[in-house]
Design a protein around this motif. Structure first.
Motif, short mmCIF file in Angstrom:
data_model
loop_
_atom_site.label_atom_id
_atom_site.label_comp_id
_atom_site.label_asym_id
_atom_site.label_seq_id
_atom_site.Cartn_x
_atom_site.Cartn_y
_atom_site.Cartn_z
N CYS A 139 59.49 -36.34 -18.59
CA CYS A 139 58.50 -36.36 -19.68
C CYS A 139 57.56 -37.53 -19.46
CB CYS A 139 59.19 -36.50 -21.03
SG CYS A 139 58.03 -36.53 -22.43
N GLY A 140 56.28 -37.25 -19.47
CA GLY A 140 55.25 -38.28 -19.39
C GLY A 140 54.16 -37.97 -20.40
N ILE A 141 53.37 -38.96 -20.76
CA ILE A 141 52.34 -38.78 -21.79
C ILE A 141 51.03 -39.36 -21.30
CG2 ILE A 141 51.71 -39.25 -24.19
CD1 ILE A 141 54.75 -39.70 -24.72
N THR A 142 49.96 -38.61 -21.50
CA THR A 142 48.64 -39.07 -21.09
C THR A 142 47.61 -38.69 -22.14
OG1 THR A 142 47.05 -39.06 -19.25
CG2 THR A 142 48.11 -36.97 -19.78
N GLU A 143 46.39 -39.20 -21.95
CA GLU A 143 45.31 -38.88 -22.88
C GLU A 143 44.83 -37.46 -22.66
OE1 GLU A 143 41.76 -41.12 -22.15
OE2 GLU A 143 41.89 -40.86 -19.98
N LEU A 144 44.29 -36.85 -23.70
CA LEU A 144 43.63 -35.56 -23.52
C LEU A 144 42.35 -35.79 -22.72
CD1 LEU A 144 43.37 -32.54 -25.69
CD2 LEU A 144 41.22 -33.47 -24.84
N ASP A 145 42.21 -35.08 -21.63
CA ASP A 145 41.06 -35.19 -20.74
C ASP A 145 40.40 -33.82 -20.68
OD1 ASP A 145 39.29 -35.36 -18.60
OD2 ASP A 145 40.61 -36.65 -17.41
N MET A 170 42.88 -33.29 -31.03
CA MET A 170 44.03 -33.58 -30.17
C MET A 170 43.71 -34.82 -29.32
SD MET A 170 46.23 -31.15 -30.92
CE MET A 170 45.58 -31.41 -32.58
N THR A 171 44.64 -35.75 -29.23
CA THR A 171 44.39 -37.01 -28.53
C THR A 171 45.29 -37.23 -27.33
OG1 THR A 171 45.86 -38.11 -30.11
CG2 THR A 171 43.49 -38.18 -30.58
N SER A 172 46.45 -36.57 -27.31
CA SER A 172 47.43 -36.82 -26.25
C SER A 172 47.98 -35.51 -25.70
CB SER A 172 48.60 -37.66 -26.78
OG SER A 172 48.16 -38.94 -27.19
N VAL A 173 48.45 -35.59 -24.45
CA VAL A 173 49.12 -34.47 -23.81
C VAL A 173 50.49 -34.95 -23.35
CG1 VAL A 173 49.01 -32.69 -22.02
CG2 VAL A 173 46.90 -33.60 -23.02
N ILE A 174 51.52 -34.31 -23.88
CA ILE A 174 52.90 -34.59 -23.46
C ILE A 174 53.23 -33.60 -22.35
CG2 ILE A 174 55.32 -34.67 -24.19
CD1 ILE A 174 54.16 -34.99 -27.11
N VAL A 175 53.58 -34.11 -21.18
CA VAL A 175 53.86 -33.26 -20.03
C VAL A 175 55.37 -33.27 -19.77
CG1 VAL A 175 53.32 -32.75 -17.63
CG2 VAL A 175 51.61 -33.86 -19.08
N LEU A 176 55.94 -32.08 -19.70
CA LEU A 176 57.38 -31.93 -19.49
C LEU A 176 57.64 -31.30 -18.13
CD1 LEU A 176 58.30 -30.47 -23.01
CD2 LEU A 176 58.24 -32.87 -22.31
N GLY A 177 58.62 -31.82 -17.41
CA GLY A 177 59.01 -31.27 -16.12
C GLY A 177 60.37 -30.61 -16.21
N HIS A 178 60.51 -29.47 -15.52
CA HIS A 178 61.73 -28.68 -15.60
C HIS A 178 62.20 -28.38 -14.17
CE1 HIS A 178 60.44 -28.02 -19.80
NE2 HIS A 178 59.24 -27.88 -19.25
N ILE A 237 50.00 -35.73 -13.16
CA ILE A 237 49.73 -36.90 -12.32
C ILE A 237 49.30 -38.08 -13.18
CG2 ILE A 237 48.23 -37.80 -10.51
CD1 ILE A 237 48.06 -34.88 -9.45
N LYS A 238 48.39 -37.82 -14.14
CA LYS A 238 47.92 -38.90 -15.02
C LYS A 238 49.06 -39.44 -15.90
CE LYS A 238 43.44 -39.54 -14.32
NZ LYS A 238 42.42 -39.48 -15.36
N ALA A 239 50.05 -38.60 -16.19
CA ALA A 239 51.19 -39.02 -17.02
C ALA A 239 52.24 -39.77 -16.21
CB ALA A 239 51.81 -37.81 -17.70
N GLY A 240 51.96 -40.01 -14.93
CA GLY A 240 52.86 -40.83 -14.12
C GLY A 240 54.08 -40.12 -13.59
N LEU A 241 54.05 -38.77 -13.58
CA LEU A 241 55.25 -38.03 -13.14
C LEU A 241 55.31 -37.85 -11.63
CD1 LEU A 241 55.57 -35.31 -15.92
CD2 LEU A 241 56.59 -37.59 -15.80
N GLY A 242 54.18 -37.95 -10.93
CA GLY A 242 54.21 -37.76 -9.49
C GLY A 242 52.82 -37.79 -8.89
N GLU A 243 52.75 -37.34 -7.64
CA GLU A 243 51.48 -37.34 -6.90
C GLU A 243 51.21 -35.96 -6.32
OE1 GLU A 243 50.65 -41.01 -4.39
OE2 GLU A 243 52.81 -41.21 -4.74
#
Length: 392
Positions: A139-145, A170-178, A237-243
C-alpha cells in the motif's frame, strides 16, 4: 469534474525521482483506446480469435492438447475470475463494466459526520494497516495527478465515451498491490497460469471495496478502482511502490513484477509517500530478457523513447512502450493471458529467501552486470502438470 487541459501542468516536482519524463507532445489517454477495449469495437484488433478469447472466460473455453490447456486448467482460471466477474457485471445494463471500463459504485453511503483528522501522517499509517488487514500485500499513497486520469470512461452498451465517474475534490490516490501466485506464474503461458491473474482480480475487488467502505464510514468519499478511471502504473511509482521496467511492469523490492494493482481515489486527509528510485532503470538498460522471450516481439529494445506503435499507448511520455496489438494478438490466439515477460524477469524471485535478497542487492548496485550473469539460466517455464501434482 474539470481537469487541467492537456497542455497545462505537464510536469510535477516528483517526476524526476519517479523516472517520469513528460514531453510537449503529451496527451491524456482515452480508455476507449485501451487494447482490451479496442478488441470490443476496433476492426483492426477485433477478430474471431479475440471473440474466442473473451468467450473462453465463461463456459465457452475449448480445451486442447498441450500441457496447461486442459478442461481443468480453464476451469480453475475461470473460477479464479468469478468474484471479479460478479462485481463487474452487476450494472452491465447501464453500460458500466465496473472495475474495467467504469469506476466501482459506492456500496455504502458516506457517514454524515466526518471523523476529525488532525494528523494526516497517522491517518496514512492507519490506512496502510487497514489495507493489510483486508489482504493487500502493498500500500502506498500519492497525490491525485490529473495527467493519468482517462479522458472518459466507456459505455459498454455501444463502446462510446461517457463522462468520468470521478467526483470533484479527490486529493489522494491509495495504491494497493496484490501478489500473484509465484508457482502459477512459473507456468506461463498457459490457461492454468491465468488463474494467478484471475485470483488477484477477484481478491483486489474485495480488498479495494472494503478499504473504500472503511473510508466512507469515516465520513469521507472514496472511489474504489481497478483497471478503470486512470492509469495505475504512474500512481504506483509515485506512491513509492516500485520502478517502471522494460517489460511495462512495476518492479517492487517485495515481489518483483509479480503483482496486480488497484487504487482508491479519496478526499480523506492523507500524507503522501515519495517515489523510491532503487536502480531498476539501470538494470533494465542492460537486460533484454523480456524482449528476447516475447514470442511476437512486442517488447522494445534500446532506451526509453516517446515512439508509440499504435493508439493503445499514451502519447508524450518517454518510456519503454510495447506494441499492444502484437501482444494482444498472441493472447487471443492462446485464449488466455500471457505473462512470459513476467516469468523471465530477473526480478521475479522469492524475496523471503536470503539468496534472492542478496541477488537484489547486487542487481541494484554497480555490480548489476554480474547479477544479470547469475540470472542467465533462471526463469524457464515449469510444466503446468507439475502444479497439479505431476499428472498428465
Amino acid at each position: 469534474m474539470i481537469y487541467p487541459a492537456n497542455r497545462d501542468d505537464l510536469t510535477r516536482p516528483s517526476d524526476a525521482a519517479a523516472g517520469i519524463e513528460v514531453t510537449d507532445a503529451f496527451e491524456r489517454f482515452s480508455q476507449r483506446n485501451d487494447i482490451f477495449t479496442r478488441a470490443m469495437w476496433d476492426e483492426q484488433v477485433k477478430s474471431k480469435h479475440s471473440e474466442r478469447f473473451f468467450n473462453s472466460y465463461r463456459m465457452d473455453a475449448t480445451p486442447r492438447r498441450g500441457d496447461g490447456f486442459s478442461q481443468r486448467d480453464f476451469a480453475l482460471r475461470n473460477a479464479a475470475w468469478l468474484i471479479s466477474d460478479v462485481m463487474t457485471n452487476r450494472h452491465a445494463d447501464q453500460g458500466r463494466r465496473e472495475g474495467f471500463q467504469a469506476a466501482i459504485s459506492d456500496d455504502t453511503p458516506v457517514a454524515p459526520k466526518a471523523l476529525e483528522i488532525d494528523d494526516p501522517e497517522k491517518m496514512s499509517s492507519e490506512i496502510k494497516r487497514v489495507a493489510a488487514f483486508f489482504g493487500a500485500d502493498l500500500c502506498g499513497i500519492t497525490e491525485l495527478d490529473a495527467r493519468w486520469l482517462y479522458i472518459a470512461r466507456v459505455d459498454t452498451r455501444d463502446m462510446s465515451e461517457a463522462p468520468s465517474d470521478l467526483p470533484e475534490g479527490m486529493t489522494s490516490v491509495i495504491v494497493l498491490g496484490h501478489e500473484m501466485d509465484k508457482d502459477l506464474v512459473a507456468t506461463y503461458p498457459s490457461a492454468l497460469a491465468g488463474a494467478a491473474t484471475g485470483r488477484e482480480y477477484s481478491h483486489e475487488a474485495s480488498v479495494v471495496m472494503q478499504v473504500a467502505g472503511y473510508i466512507r464510514n469515516l465520513g469521507y468519499r472514496a472511489v474504489p478502482s481497478m483497471n478503470d478511471t486512470a492509469l495505475v502504473i504512474p500512481y504506483a511509482i509515485k506512491a513509492g511502490l516500485g520502478e517502471y521496467a522494460r517489460n511495462q511492469m512495476v518492479i517492487t523490492p517485495d515481489f518483483g513484477p509479480r503483482l496486480r494493482f488497484s487504487k482508491i481515489f479519496t478526499d480523506l486527509p492523507l500524507a503522501h509517500d515519495l517515489p523510491r528510485p532503487l536502480g531498476v532503470r539501470a538494470f533494465c538498460d542492460i537486460c533484454t530478457k523480456c524482449a528476447d522471450a516475447c514470442p511476437v516481439k512486442a517488447l522494445p529494445y534500446g532506451p526509453p523513447s516517446t515512439e508509440t506503435a499504435n493508439v493503445s499507448a499514451i502519447k508524450g511520455v518517454r518510456k519503454w512502450t510495447s506494441d499492444a496489438e502484437k501482444c494482444f494478438s498472441f493472447w487471443a490466439k492462446l485464449s488466455t493471458d500471457c505473462a512470459i515477460c513476467m516469468r523471465v524477469c530477473p526480478f521475479n524471485r522469492d524475496y523471503s529467501r536470503l539468496r534472492d535478497r542478496l541477488w537484489l542487492k547486487l542487481a541494484l548496485s554497480p555490480l548489476r552486470r554480474f547479477a544479470l550473469w547469475l540470472d542467465r539460466k533462471r526463469g524457464g517455464r515449469v510444466k503446468p502438470s507439475a502444479w497439479w501434482g505431476g499428472e498428465d
